[in-house]
Design a protein around this motif. Structure first.
Motif, PDB file in Angstrom:
ATOM      1  N   ASP A 153      23.325  20.484  28.163  1.00 36.45           N
ATOM      2  CA  ASP A 153      22.622  20.425  26.878  1.00 36.45           C
ATOM      3  C   ASP A 153      23.151  19.275  26.022  1.00 36.45           C
ATOM      4  O   ASP A 153      23.941  19.467  25.098  1.00 36.45           O
ATOM      5  CB  ASP A 153      22.766  21.769  26.161  1.00 36.45           C
ATOM      6  N   ASP A 154      22.696  18.066  26.336  1.00 29.03           N
ATOM      7  CA  ASP A 154      23.134  16.877  25.623  1.00 29.03           C
ATOM      8  C   ASP A 154      22.081  15.782  25.809  1.00 29.03           C
ATOM      9  O   ASP A 154      21.331  15.797  26.789  1.00 29.03           O
ATOM     10  CB  ASP A 154      24.492  16.422  26.175  1.00 29.03           C
ATOM     11  N   GLY A 155      22.009  14.846  24.905  1.00 29.20           N
ATOM     12  CA  GLY A 155      21.126  13.691  25.039  1.00 29.20           C
ATOM     13  C   GLY A 155      19.671  14.057  25.207  1.00 29.20           C
ATOM     14  O   GLY A 155      19.124  14.887  24.489  1.00 29.20           O
ATOM     15  N   ALA A 166      18.901  17.763  25.663  1.00 26.29           N
ATOM     16  CA  ALA A 166      18.932  18.501  24.393  1.00 26.29           C
ATOM     17  C   ALA A 166      17.655  18.266  23.601  1.00 26.29           C
ATOM     18  O   ALA A 166      17.108  19.195  22.998  1.00 26.29           O
ATOM     19  CB  ALA A 166      20.155  18.096  23.575  1.00 26.29           C
TER      20      ALA A 166
END
Length: 149
Positions: free
Chosen positions: A56-58, A61
């Protein structure tokens, strides 16, 4: 005795906690990115969260934020969402975190209005968290706009 306590803690951490802290590898990231913005139900979002929370990033996300915005703006299955977040607090935090600056003003308005006016009795706490987060996003946007004071 102190050395024994440290050893016991280290053993506990590596045996019991580390599997729950799965790292995001490239294969997981690819799958998460493929589906993050296309999830159409709370159940599908919850399953994706359980599989790919570590990713859950970039862009991933941002995809999750898109799915959360779409699902909350629709509002039709908030009772199911409430059931899930009641059982899985981390999923609740995930959903609230993805009420963010990527949402359009109309999505934020719709979500805030429905959480205020159409909240099922059993979801009062969830609706309160949603409205609080929408308010935080609006406040941040107002503070970031240089022409408004």
């Amino acid at each position: 005795m102190n050395r024994l306590a440290c050893l016991a803690f280290a053993l506990y951490f590596f045996c019991c906690l580390s599997p729950a802290i799965a790292a995001c590898n490239s294969q997981m990231a690819k799958k998460a990115e493929e589906q993050a913005s296309t999830l159409k139900t709370w159940s599908a979002l919850h399953q994706s969260f359980k599989r790919y929370a570590a990713c859950d990033d970039g862009a991933i996300a941002e995809g999750y934020s898109n799915s959360v915005a779409t699902l909350l703006a629709d509002w039709s299955d908030v009772v199911s969402l409430n059931r899930m977040v009641t059982k899985d607090k981390k999923f609740g935090d995930f959903v609230i975190k993805h009420i963010d600056w990527l949402m359009t003003p109309s999505q934020l308005e719709s979500i805030d209005s429905q959480a205020g006016k159409s909240c099922p009795t059993e979801a009062t706490a969830l609706c309160g968290r949603i409205r609080e987060r929408v308010s935080e996003i609006r406040s941040s946007a107002e503070q970031a706009s240089p022409g408004k004071q």
